[in-house]
Design a protein around this motif. Structure first.
Motif, mmCIF file in Angstrom:
data_model
loop_
_atom_site.group_PDB
_atom_site.id
_atom_site.type_symbol
_atom_site.label_atom_id
_atom_site.label_comp_id
_atom_site.label_asym_id
_atom_site.label_seq_id
_atom_site.Cartn_x
_atom_site.Cartn_y
_atom_site.Cartn_z
ATOM 1 N N ASP A 162 -13.597 4.245 -6.157
ATOM 2 C CA ASP A 162 -14.455 4.829 -7.190
ATOM 3 C C ASP A 162 -14.534 6.352 -7.026
ATOM 4 O OD1 ASP A 162 -14.889 2.269 -8.123
ATOM 5 O OD2 ASP A 162 -16.904 2.086 -7.257
ATOM 6 N N ALA A 163 -14.679 6.809 -5.783
ATOM 7 C CA ALA A 163 -14.774 8.248 -5.530
ATOM 8 C C ALA A 163 -13.456 8.945 -5.864
ATOM 9 C CB ALA A 163 -15.157 8.501 -4.073
ATOM 10 N N PHE A 164 -12.323 8.293 -5.575
ATOM 11 C CA PHE A 164 -11.027 8.875 -5.944
ATOM 12 C C PHE A 164 -10.914 9.001 -7.456
ATOM 13 C CE2 PHE A 164 -6.467 8.728 -6.851
ATOM 14 C CZ PHE A 164 -5.980 9.694 -5.983
ATOM 15 N N ALA A 165 -11.379 7.978 -8.163
ATOM 16 C CA ALA A 165 -11.317 7.999 -9.629
ATOM 17 C C ALA A 165 -12.254 9.036 -10.231
ATOM 18 C CB ALA A 165 -11.649 6.618 -10.182
ATOM 19 N N ARG A 166 -13.262 9.482 -9.468
ATOM 20 C CA ARG A 166 -14.147 10.562 -9.927
ATOM 21 C C ARG A 166 -13.600 11.935 -9.546
ATOM 22 N NH1 ARG A 166 -18.162 7.046 -7.699
ATOM 23 N NH2 ARG A 166 -18.354 8.434 -5.880
ATOM 24 N N GLY A 167 -12.469 11.982 -8.865
ATOM 25 C CA GLY A 167 -11.874 13.257 -8.483
ATOM 26 C C GLY A 167 -12.474 13.870 -7.237
ATOM 27 N N THR A 211 -4.326 17.624 -8.452
ATOM 28 C CA THR A 211 -5.137 18.787 -8.807
ATOM 29 C C THR A 211 -5.779 19.394 -7.567
ATOM 30 O OG1 THR A 211 -5.597 17.831 -10.987
ATOM 31 C CG2 THR A 211 -7.049 19.598 -10.226
ATOM 32 N N LEU A 212 -6.326 18.544 -6.703
ATOM 33 C CA LEU A 212 -6.952 19.027 -5.470
ATOM 34 C C LEU A 212 -5.910 19.583 -4.509
ATOM 35 C CD1 LEU A 212 -9.668 16.273 -4.820
ATOM 36 C CD2 LEU A 212 -9.908 18.479 -5.975
ATOM 37 N N PHE A 213 -4.728 18.963 -4.470
ATOM 38 C CA PHE A 213 -3.656 19.504 -3.630
ATOM 39 C C PHE A 213 -3.294 20.915 -4.075
ATOM 40 C CE2 PHE A 213 -1.057 16.363 -0.960
ATOM 41 C CZ PHE A 213 -2.186 15.679 -0.553
ATOM 42 N N GLU A 214 -3.172 21.097 -5.378
ATOM 43 C CA GLU A 214 -2.823 22.423 -5.889
ATOM 44 C C GLU A 214 -3.918 23.432 -5.551
ATOM 45 O OE1 GLU A 214 -1.684 24.573 -10.175
ATOM 46 O OE2 GLU A 214 -1.917 22.394 -10.037
ATOM 47 N N LYS A 215 -5.158 23.027 -5.694
ATOM 48 C CA LYS A 215 -6.287 23.900 -5.360
ATOM 49 C C LYS A 215 -6.260 24.310 -3.897
ATOM 50 C CE LYS A 215 -11.368 23.804 -5.212
ATOM 51 N NZ LYS A 215 -12.562 22.941 -5.490
ATOM 52 N N ALA A 216 -5.851 23.368 -3.018
ATOM 53 C CA ALA A 216 -5.847 23.631 -1.584
ATOM 54 C C ALA A 216 -4.544 24.257 -1.101
ATOM 55 C CB ALA A 216 -6.103 22.327 -0.831
ATOM 56 N N GLY A 217 -3.565 24.413 -1.993
ATOM 57 C CA GLY A 217 -2.286 24.992 -1.597
ATOM 58 C C GLY A 217 -1.397 24.028 -0.838
ATOM 59 N N VAL A 218 -1.637 22.715 -0.987
ATOM 60 C CA VAL A 218 -0.790 21.704 -0.339
ATOM 61 C C VAL A 218 0.352 21.376 -1.295
ATOM 62 C CG1 VAL A 218 -0.692 19.409 0.688
ATOM 63 C CG2 VAL A 218 -2.790 20.778 0.885
ATOM 64 N N THR A 219 1.585 21.543 -0.851
ATOM 65 C CA THR A 219 2.728 21.495 -1.772
ATOM 66 C C THR A 219 3.314 20.105 -1.969
ATOM 67 O OG1 THR A 219 4.215 22.036 0.054
ATOM 68 C CG2 THR A 219 3.355 23.875 -1.281
ATOM 69 N N VAL A 235 -7.744 11.254 -13.472
ATOM 70 C CA VAL A 235 -7.237 11.881 -12.248
ATOM 71 C C VAL A 235 -5.716 11.958 -12.302
ATOM 72 C CG1 VAL A 235 -7.014 11.637 -9.739
ATOM 73 C CG2 VAL A 235 -9.197 11.148 -10.852
ATOM 74 N N LYS A 236 -5.179 13.130 -12.060
ATOM 75 C CA LYS A 236 -3.746 13.329 -11.955
ATOM 76 C C LYS A 236 -3.354 13.056 -10.501
ATOM 77 C CE LYS A 236 -0.128 16.782 -12.875
ATOM 78 N NZ LYS A 236 0.130 18.196 -13.224
ATOM 79 N N TYR A 237 -2.644 11.955 -10.275
ATOM 80 C CA TYR A 237 -2.399 11.517 -8.905
ATOM 81 C C TYR A 237 -0.904 11.354 -8.649
ATOM 82 C CZ TYR A 237 -1.555 6.889 -10.900
ATOM 83 O OH TYR A 237 -1.042 5.841 -11.633
ATOM 84 N N ARG A 248 0.822 -1.199 0.000
ATOM 85 C CA ARG A 248 0.000 0.000 0.000
ATOM 86 C C ARG A 248 0.859 1.252 0.000
ATOM 87 N NH1 ARG A 248 -3.087 -3.841 -0.506
ATOM 88 N NH2 ARG A 248 -5.146 -4.043 0.468
ATOM 89 N N LEU A 249 0.376 2.262 -0.729
ATOM 90 C CA LEU A 249 0.969 3.593 -0.713
ATOM 91 C C LEU A 249 -0.147 4.617 -0.515
ATOM 92 C CD1 LEU A 249 3.456 3.344 -3.736
ATOM 93 C CD2 LEU A 249 4.085 3.429 -1.315
ATOM 94 N N LEU A 250 0.229 5.822 -0.126
ATOM 95 C CA LEU A 250 -0.719 6.929 -0.040
ATOM 96 C C LEU A 250 -0.907 7.506 -1.436
ATOM 97 C CD1 LEU A 250 -2.332 8.903 1.884
ATOM 98 C CD2 LEU A 250 -0.350 10.419 1.646
ATOM 99 N N PHE A 251 -2.142 7.495 -1.926
ATOM 100 C CA PHE A 251 -2.491 8.145 -3.192
ATOM 101 C C PHE A 251 -3.047 9.532 -2.875
ATOM 102 C CE2 PHE A 251 -2.141 3.869 -4.564
ATOM 103 C CZ PHE A 251 -2.129 3.819 -5.947
ATOM 104 N N TYR A 252 -2.666 10.511 -3.680
ATOM 105 C CA TYR A 252 -3.224 11.852 -3.478
ATOM 106 C C TYR A 252 -3.508 12.493 -4.829
ATOM 107 C CZ TYR A 252 1.674 13.315 -4.223
ATOM 108 O OH TYR A 252 2.942 13.504 -4.733
ATOM 109 N N ASN A 253 -4.550 13.297 -4.856
ATOM 110 C CA ASN A 253 -5.002 13.980 -6.056
ATOM 111 C C ASN A 253 -4.212 15.279 -6.212
ATOM 112 O OD1 ASN A 253 -6.529 15.798 -7.775
ATOM 113 N ND2 ASN A 253 -8.221 14.348 -7.647
#
Length: 426
Positions: free
Chosen positions: A263-268, A161-169, A288-290, A154-159
């Motif tokens: 499924d929800a992650f794949a929907r962004g 696009t959403l990180f950029e929107k939230a200012g998470v670097t 999704v750009k992950y 297992r790894l941590l997956f992160y979106n």
């Protein structure tokens, strides 16, 4: 055997499968050697649609095998993961076990004396090719009964696009950084900052990942259950108070299953979640750009990765030891192991296939997962009580993190039940 004939023993209601089993499984013990033999196998489905059902993999493999082994036919029924363990258990209880089962747990059948051991089935080269940690995880009392079939870490997956929107670097490395990233995602209007699937589908996996990240686990270094350890209690108190209680999971974790989270992650819609390799393809299909990163732990990156293995096992009931061994030697050929792993973005369970995939740049997306596998911590699948303990965790994990929950009490209840189950099967 023709494809049309093979399809007669396919997925369906439990009653239909039971009837087919009564009509087709051959009888008693011993080692059947005369005439043509039809092996019956029940396997789990790794596909997420009819288009990529595991039935297609097995049909192709069986066709190749039968063309080389005129006296052996193999009839494979593929069932959803939601049904397959229960269905095989019911078949075994009725005295109608298949020759081969590919499911999630083997140790309870081994303890009942229902399984052939690996050395009764496989050639020496095939048995020696298993990754050592996986071979050991398939042992009961130092004898291997569980044959690893597919593995994942297992790894941590992160979106991104959403990180950029939230200012998470960048991806979080500790639980506090995870909380801060989830808070930023929530403030940016993300529906589910972090998906925490503690629903019954695979709660035992999500639970173990958090236990390991907090310095705990299901068992200690002598393989005794320590489910209610102080480390595990602190882990779920943190989740209850600092994460779920702060509204950072978007929904009740106890009502969220793994596939729904994927499924929800794949929907962004999800900012972060713990995922295995098959999520990559699903996310790409959803556009999704992950990114992926090691799982966060209490103070920094989790020091121990979690590994999961699914198992093949061979029942003695029908007396087809020799024919089953011949088929399984074919199943574990490098080309077949690699084909299945690449088809479903899973990790191979043999040294030869692992080395081949590690050397192939076309599998570079799996390398981070492959690198974790040799030192990963696995479920205590060798414990004959594990199947029951896993069911208890699936049923109760969601209650660990709800408002007003008592993690110490819930974990102690699971620990007591685990201790009773372990004593009962000795």
């Amino acid at each position: 055997m023709t494809a049309a004939r093979r399809r007669r023993w396919r997925r369906g209601a439990a009653g239909v499968l039971a009837a087919a089993t009564v009509l087709t499984l051959s009888g008693c013990g011993g080692d059947s050697t005369g005439g043509r033999v039809t092996l019956r196998m029940v396997a789990a489905d790794y596909g997420d649609s009819k288009a990529n059902s595991s039935q297609k993999y097995w049909d192709r493999l069986v066709e190749d095998f039968e063309s080389e082994h005129e006296g052996i036919e193999v009839d494979v029924t593929v069932l959803d993961w939601a049904d397959v363990d229960k269905e095989v258990a019911e078949m075994a209880d009725r005295g109608e076990a298949p020759d081969i089962a590919q499911i999630g747990a083997y140790a309870d059948y081994a303890a009942e004396g229902k399984l052939y051991s690996a050395d009764q089935l496989l050639s020496i080269p095939a048995q020696a090719d298993f990754l050592p940690g996986l071979a050991q995880a398939g042992e009961v009392h130092r004898t291997q009964y569980g044959l690893p079939f597919a593995a994942s870490t297992r790894l941590l997956f992160y979106n991104k696009t959403l990180f950029e929107k939230a200012g998470v670097t960048g991806p979080p490395r500790s639980w506090e950084e995870l909380r801060q990233a989830a808070r930023a995602l929530e403030d940016a209007g993300v529906k589910t900052p972090y998906a925490l699937p503690l629903g019954p589908e695979e709660a035992q996996a999500e639970t173990m990942m958090w236990m390991l990240g907090g310095g705990g686990g299901y068992t200690d270094n002598i393989n005794s259950y320590v489910i209610d350890s102080p480390e595990n209690v602190r882990t779920f108190e943190w989740l209850r108070d600092e994460f779920v209680g702060e509204g950072l999971t978007g929904t009740d974790p106890g009502g969220l299953n793994r596939q729904e989270a994927f499924d929800a992650f794949a929907r962004g819609e999800v900012g972060m979640l713990n995922g295995h390799p098959t999520l990559m393809r699903q996310a790409e299909q959803g556009g999704v750009k992950y990114g992926m990163a090691p799982l966060p732990g209490r103070e920094g990156e989790s020091e121990v990765a979690m590994g999961v293995a699914d198992w093949l096992m061979a029942f003695k009931e029908n007396g087809h030891r020799k024919q089953v061994g011949t088929f399984l030697d074919f199943v574990y050929g490098e080309e077949n192991v690699r084909d299945f792993s690449e088809r479903y973005d899973l990790l191979p369970v043999t040294n030869s296939a692992s080395e081949a995939m590690r050397a192939d740049e076309g599998n570079e997306h799996l390398w981070d997962f492959l690198d974790q596998l040799p030192a990963a911590d696995f479920y205590p699948s060798d414990k004959t009580s594990w199947a029951q303990v896993s069911r208890d965790v699936k049923a109760k994990a969601g209650s660990l993190v709800r408002d007003g929950a008592d993690p110490a009490g819930v974990l102690s209840e699971i620990q007591r039940d685990a201790a009773r189950a372990e004593t009962a099967v000795r």
